[in-house]
Every structure is written in structure tokens, then in C-alpha cells.
Scaffold this motif. Structure first.
Motif, short mmCIF file in Angstrom:
data_model
loop_
_atom_site.label_atom_id
_atom_site.label_comp_id
_atom_site.label_asym_id
_atom_site.label_seq_id
_atom_site.Cartn_x
_atom_site.Cartn_y
_atom_site.Cartn_z
N ASP A 105 0.84 -1.20 0.00
CA ASP A 105 0.00 0.00 0.00
C ASP A 105 0.88 1.26 0.00
O ASP A 105 0.71 2.15 0.83
N ILE A 106 1.81 1.29 -0.96
CA ILE A 106 2.80 2.37 -1.02
C ILE A 106 2.23 3.57 -1.77
O ILE A 106 1.62 3.43 -2.84
N HIS A 107 2.43 4.76 -1.20
CA HIS A 107 2.04 6.02 -1.83
C HIS A 107 3.16 7.02 -1.60
O HIS A 107 3.81 6.99 -0.55
N TYR A 108 3.38 7.90 -2.58
CA TYR A 108 4.39 8.93 -2.36
C TYR A 108 4.03 10.21 -3.10
O TYR A 108 3.28 10.21 -4.08
N VAL A 109 4.57 11.32 -2.58
CA VAL A 109 4.48 12.60 -3.25
C VAL A 109 5.87 13.23 -3.21
O VAL A 109 6.59 13.12 -2.21
N THR A 110 6.28 13.83 -4.31
CA THR A 110 7.60 14.48 -4.39
C THR A 110 7.39 15.92 -4.81
O THR A 110 6.85 16.20 -5.88
N ARG A 111 7.84 16.84 -3.94
CA ARG A 111 7.70 18.26 -4.24
C ARG A 111 8.84 19.04 -3.59
O ARG A 111 9.24 18.73 -2.47
N ASN A 112 9.34 20.02 -4.33
CA ASN A 112 10.38 20.92 -3.81
C ASN A 112 11.58 20.17 -3.25
O ASN A 112 12.15 20.54 -2.22
N GLY A 113 11.96 19.08 -3.92
CA GLY A 113 13.14 18.33 -3.52
C GLY A 113 12.95 17.43 -2.31
O GLY A 113 13.93 16.91 -1.77
N VAL A 114 11.71 17.21 -1.88
CA VAL A 114 11.43 16.35 -0.73
C VAL A 114 10.43 15.27 -1.13
O VAL A 114 9.45 15.54 -1.84
N ALA A 115 10.68 14.05 -0.69
CA ALA A 115 9.77 12.94 -0.92
C ALA A 115 9.13 12.53 0.40
O ALA A 115 9.81 12.46 1.43
N GLU A 116 7.84 12.25 0.35
CA GLU A 116 7.12 11.71 1.49
C GLU A 116 6.48 10.41 1.05
O GLU A 116 5.70 10.39 0.09
N LEU A 162 0.01 14.08 0.21
CA LEU A 162 0.26 12.64 0.23
C LEU A 162 -1.07 11.90 0.22
O LEU A 162 -1.92 12.12 1.08
N CYS A 163 -1.28 11.03 -0.76
CA CYS A 163 -2.54 10.30 -0.88
C CYS A 163 -2.46 8.99 -0.08
O CYS A 163 -1.42 8.65 0.47
N GLY A 164 -3.56 8.28 -0.03
CA GLY A 164 -3.60 7.03 0.71
C GLY A 164 -4.06 7.23 2.14
O GLY A 164 -4.37 8.34 2.57
N PRO A 165 -4.10 6.14 2.92
CA PRO A 165 -4.57 6.22 4.31
C PRO A 165 -3.68 7.10 5.18
O PRO A 165 -2.49 7.25 4.93
N ALA A 166 -4.29 7.67 6.20
CA ALA A 166 -3.55 8.51 7.15
C ALA A 166 -2.86 7.64 8.19
O ALA A 166 -3.23 6.49 8.42
#
Length: 212
Positions: A105-116, A162-166
Motif C-alpha cells: 500500500d505504497i504512496h508517495y508525493v515528491t515536491r520541492n526536492g522532498v519525498a514523502e 500525500l494520498c492514501g490512508p492517514a
């Protein structure tokens, strides 16, 4: 010129029902001027065109359904959330080591040089040892190497974008410095609400780190 009644042998010369030049009233089967008249070949062509159209529509719908994940996610990566600016590799590393092999259940967001990155895992103790965050044999969680995160039992949090479950509280926070000289990482892990010395099984994890 006759004005009297016709004799028994007289032929009825009354005009045809349509009254036009003696033409018969019945339709001419070969008269193509009749808008309701269609040749058999035309009907067959229209039927074939309808079948072909239905098949093409079905194929188009199947194509969209089959590839909808790739069509509606950045970079064609089903893990990427809307707004991501760069694609992460298939094997994601944070804190200098790959995230656990059982991550799901992997989700990620990449913005401004940072990945979450958010994922579920049962192998977080092993990951923390490999990343050099917590020494082998150390109880988890341990305040010498981490600290409680500001989420109470039943609270939840998900970074913006960041999408997906909290991630649900209670939670524990760690800082990884990066074993290979790469960027460090902030690691948030769901802690068990029953046993304060362990994580949930599986635990939701959010890892934040700078991208190269």
C-alpha cells in the motif's frame, strides 16, 4: 359521342385510383425515389457498421479499464500522488537503505526536492537496525533513539499532498542520518495502542527525505 348507359359489352374505362395517366396505384419495387425504400445491400452495410462500431467501443473501454492506473497517475506510477514532480525508483530507499521488502500500500508525493512515502510493514524493527537508527537488541520504541510524536490514540495525520490512508496515533518518531552518506530521513511509525513497547502489526509508516 355517347351519353347513354353503356351496353352489356362495354368496357369500364374509369380511371385508375391514382388518376394519373393510367399508372397503376401499386408501388414500383424498383423505385428508389421512395425514402422508405432501401436495398438489401444497404441494410447489410448498416448492420456491419453497427457491429464494427460496437466492437471498437468495447475495445476502447477495455483499453481504458486495463490501463486506467497508468493513465491517471503521474509518470504512469500507481504509487505517485497527484502533484508529484519527480518519479521515485521501483525500489525506494530512505535513510540510506531500501524500505522493508514487505512494504505494501505504497504512496508517495515528491515536491520541492522532498519525498514523502507512506506504506504498511511488519518489518520496521529490521529497517531501523539496517538504517542505523536503533542498535540491534534495543527495545522499540526507545526514547534514547526516538520520541513520541504528537498524535494521541485515535488521532490521525497525513502530510498535505500525500494520498492514501492517514497515519494513526499513537505514533513514534525517528531520525535517520543516512548510512551511505546520502540524505537522512524522518520516520513516523504507528505504535501499538495496547503494548507501548511495540508497533502496530502491520504498522503504517511515513518516511520523509530529501531527493537527490
Amino acid at each position: 359521342m355517347r351519353f347513354g348507359s353503356a351496353g352489356p359489352d362495354a368496357v369500364d374505362e374509369a380511371p385508375y385510383a391514382d388518376g394519373v395517366d393510367g399508372a397503376p396505384y401499386a408501388d414500383d419495387p424498383d423505385d428508389e425515389s421512395d425514402p422508405e425504400h432501401e436495398r438489401p445491400g444497404s441494410r447489410r452495410w448498416l448492420g456491419c457498421a453497427g457491429v464494427v462500431g460496437a466492437v471498437l467501443a468495447l475495445m476502447a473501454g477495455g483499453f481504458v479499464w486495463l490501463f486506467q492506473d497508468e493513465l491517471f497517475h503521474p509518470f504512469g506510477d500507481t504509487r505517485a500522488c497527484d502533484g508529484s514532480e519527480s518519479r521515485l525508483p521501483n525500489v525506494i530507499s530512505a535513510g540510506g537503505v531500501p524500505i522493508p521488502a514487505d512494504a505494501s500500500d505504497i504512496h508517495y508525493v515528491t515536491r520541492n526536492g522532498v519525498a514523502e512515502v507512506s506504506f504498511l510493514s511488519d518489518l520496521m524493527p529490521d529497517y531501523l537496525h539496517r538504517a542505523g537508527v536503533v542498535p540491534e537488541g534495543t527495545p522499540l520504541p526507545d526514547e534514547r533513539y526516538g520520541s513520541p510524536y504528537g498524535l494521541g490514540d485515535g488521532d490521525s495525520e497525513r502530510p498535505e499532498g500525500l494520498c492514501g490512508p492517514a497515519l494513526r496515533g499513537p505514533a513514534w518518531s525517528y531520525q535517520a542520518t543516512g548510512t551511505d552518506g546520502g540524505p537522512g530521513a524522518e520516520i513516523l511509525i504507528e505504535r501499538s495502542s495496547i503494548d507501548s513497547d511495540s508497533f502496530r502489526t502491520p504498522a503504517r509508516v511515513i518516511v520523509s527525505f530529501a531527493t537527490p
